[in-house]
Design a protein around this motif. Structure first.
Motif, PDB file in Angstrom:
ATOM      1  N   LEU A   1      -2.697  14.360   6.869  1.00  0.00           N
ATOM      2  CA  LEU A   1      -3.472  14.800   7.864  1.00  0.00           C
ATOM      3  C   LEU A   1      -4.482  13.931   8.338  1.00  0.00           C
ATOM      4  CD1 LEU A   1      -4.272  18.707   7.767  1.00  0.00           C
ATOM      5  CD2 LEU A   1      -2.324  17.513   8.519  1.00  0.00           C
ATOM      6  N   ARG A   2      -3.985  13.524   9.927  1.00  0.00           N
ATOM      7  CA  ARG A   2      -4.932  12.489  10.309  1.00  0.00           C
ATOM      8  C   ARG A   2      -5.365  12.946  11.985  1.00  0.00           C
ATOM      9  NH1 ARG A   2      -2.071   7.070   8.191  1.00  0.00           N
ATOM     10  NH2 ARG A   2      -2.369   7.302   5.957  1.00  0.00           N
ATOM     11  N   PHE A   3      -6.859  12.532  12.523  1.00  0.00           N
ATOM     12  CA  PHE A   3      -7.258  13.090  13.285  1.00  0.00           C
ATOM     13  C   PHE A   3      -6.654  12.529  14.500  1.00  0.00           C
ATOM     14  CE2 PHE A   3     -10.799  15.936  12.201  1.00  0.00           C
ATOM     15  CZ  PHE A   3     -10.551  17.305  12.974  1.00  0.00           C
ATOM     16  N   ALA A   4      -6.097  12.491  15.569  1.00  0.00           N
ATOM     17  CA  ALA A   4      -5.308  11.556  16.859  1.00  0.00           C
ATOM     18  C   ALA A   4      -6.319  11.672  18.153  1.00  0.00           C
ATOM     19  CB  ALA A   4      -3.938  12.328  17.159  1.00  0.00           C
TER      20      ALA A   4
ATOM     21  N   MET B   1       0.681  -1.064  -0.166  1.00  0.00           N
ATOM     22  CA  MET B   1      -0.217   0.106  -0.024  1.00  0.00           C
ATOM     23  C   MET B   1       0.881   1.644   0.192  1.00  0.00           C
ATOM     24  SD  MET B   1      -2.647   0.880   2.318  1.00  0.00           S
ATOM     25  CE  MET B   1      -3.372   2.209   3.510  1.00  0.00           C
ATOM     26  N   ALA B   2       0.201   2.132  -0.519  1.00  0.00           N
ATOM     27  CA  ALA B   2       1.106   3.431  -1.037  1.00  0.00           C
ATOM     28  C   ALA B   2       0.779   4.100  -0.022  1.00  0.00           C
ATOM     29  CB  ALA B   2       0.963   4.471  -1.956  1.00  0.00           C
ATOM     30  N   GLN B   3       1.913   4.994   0.561  1.00  0.00           N
ATOM     31  CA  GLN B   3       1.890   5.802   1.800  1.00  0.00           C
ATOM     32  C   GLN B   3       1.682   7.112   1.473  1.00  0.00           C
ATOM     33  OE1 GLN B   3       2.930   5.567   4.756  1.00  0.00           O
ATOM     34  NE2 GLN B   3       3.215   3.933   4.458  1.00  0.00           N
ATOM     35  N   PRO B   4       0.613   7.685   1.864  1.00  0.00           N
ATOM     36  CA  PRO B   4      -0.100   9.129   1.290  1.00  0.00           C
ATOM     37  C   PRO B   4       1.866  10.501   1.586  1.00  0.00           C
ATOM     38  CG  PRO B   4      -1.050   9.338   3.433  1.00  0.00           C
ATOM     39  CD  PRO B   4       0.704   7.372   3.683  1.00  0.00           C
ATOM     40  N   GLU B   5       1.145  11.244   0.535  1.00  0.00           N
ATOM     41  CA  GLU B   5       2.042  12.758   0.385  1.00  0.00           C
ATOM     42  C   GLU B   5       2.276  13.041   1.846  1.00  0.00           C
ATOM     43  OE1 GLU B   5       0.897  14.829  -3.017  1.00  0.00           O
ATOM     44  OE2 GLU B   5       0.705  12.884  -3.858  1.00  0.00           O
ATOM     45  N   ASP B   6       3.454  13.774   1.927  1.00  0.00           N
ATOM     46  CA  ASP B   6       3.256  14.864   2.607  1.00  0.00           C
ATOM     47  C   ASP B   6       2.329  15.646   2.699  1.00  0.00           C
ATOM     48  OD1 ASP B   6       5.393  13.616   3.397  1.00  0.00           O
ATOM     49  OD2 ASP B   6       6.617  15.290   3.261  1.00  0.00           O
ATOM     50  N   SER B   7       1.509  16.712   4.327  1.00  0.00           N
ATOM     51  CA  SER B   7       0.648  17.736   4.197  1.00  0.00           C
ATOM     52  C   SER B   7       1.144  18.947   3.366  1.00  0.00           C
ATOM     53  CB  SER B   7       0.829  17.346   5.505  1.00  0.00           C
ATOM     54  OG  SER B   7       1.855  17.805   6.405  1.00  0.00           O
TER      55      SER B   7
ATOM     56  N   GLY C   1       7.705  10.840   7.446  1.00  0.00           N
ATOM     57  CA  GLY C   1       6.958  10.089   8.714  1.00  0.00           C
ATOM     58  C   GLY C   1       5.924  10.543   9.334  1.00  0.00           C
ATOM     59  N   TRP C   2       5.463   9.908  10.273  1.00  0.00           N
ATOM     60  CA  TRP C   2       4.146  10.467  11.058  1.00  0.00           C
ATOM     61  C   TRP C   2       4.648  11.633  12.392  1.00  0.00           C
ATOM     62  CZ3 TRP C   2      -0.439  11.672   8.791  1.00  0.00           C
ATOM     63  CH2 TRP C   2      -0.773  10.116   7.728  1.00  0.00           C
ATOM     64  N   ARG C   3       4.385  12.971  12.442  1.00  0.00           N
ATOM     65  CA  ARG C   3       4.334  13.674  13.745  1.00  0.00           C
ATOM     66  C   ARG C   3       3.412  14.031  13.818  1.00  0.00           C
ATOM     67  NH1 ARG C   3       9.906  13.545  13.202  1.00  0.00           N
ATOM     68  NH2 ARG C   3      11.055  13.986  11.137  1.00  0.00           N
ATOM     69  N   LEU C   4       2.831  13.871  15.684  1.00  0.00           N
ATOM     70  CA  LEU C   4       2.119  14.219  16.550  1.00  0.00           C
ATOM     71  C   LEU C   4       2.439  15.689  16.631  1.00  0.00           C
ATOM     72  CD1 LEU C   4      -0.595  13.569  17.790  1.00  0.00           C
ATOM     73  CD2 LEU C   4       0.899  12.877  19.660  1.00  0.00           C
ATOM     74  N   ALA C   5       0.904  16.302  16.160  1.00  0.00           N
ATOM     75  CA  ALA C   5       0.801  17.965  16.778  1.00  0.00           C
ATOM     76  C   ALA C   5      -0.421  18.300  17.674  1.00  0.00           C
ATOM     77  CB  ALA C   5       1.209  18.682  15.297  1.00  0.00           C
ATOM     78  N   ALA C   6      -0.161  19.588  18.151  1.00  0.00           N
ATOM     79  CA  ALA C   6      -1.269  19.624  18.871  1.00  0.00           C
ATOM     80  C   ALA C   6      -1.341  21.419  17.969  1.00  0.00           C
ATOM     81  CB  ALA C   6      -0.749  20.246  20.271  1.00  0.00           C
TER      82      ALA C   6
END
Length: 114
Positions: free
Chosen positions: A84-87, A1-7, A41-46
């Motif tokens: 972007l995904r909701f955490a 499965m292909a990874q999504p593009e950067d936001s 990579g995925w980064r958690l962001a407030a």
């Protein structure tokens, strides 16, 4: 499965864009969070704020460590986007009222004493 593009970063609002976006904020002590795809990579962001633009677009301003150095900066990204995904959500309701969410309160008026 292909990874999504950067936001996709959103540029700042300009006078030619129509009405100013409506800005929603949350308390600094309980912001929602997004997973943001940056540099592969995925980064958690407030979430600092949500902007509802007059042309129906939505952007989220987040506080994020973009390169893994633990140095955080504010960036704004268009929503929806595969990067972007909701955490998690906030327990608090967002507000557009200055001083009630993450926005600092307006300073008191200075009164000249006689």
């Amino acid at each position: 499965m292909a990874q999504p593009e950067d936001s996709e970063e959103a540029r700042p609002w300009r006078e030619g864009d129509g009405a100013r976006p409506t800005v929603w904020t949350w308390p600094l002590t309980d912001p929602p969070a997004l997973w943001v795809r940056r540099n592969g990579g995925w980064r958690l962001a407030a979430v600092a704020a949500r902007q509802d633009w007059s042309d129906s677009r939505t952007a989220y301003q987040v506080l994020i460590d973009t390169d893994g150095t633990t140095s955080k900066s504010h960036r704004t990204f268009w929503w929806p986007h595969e990067g972007l995904r909701f955490a998690h959500r906030s327990a608090a309701e967002p507000t557009t009222e200055a001083g009630r969410g993450g926005e600092p309160p307006r300073p008191p008026r200075r009164v000249k004493l006689a």
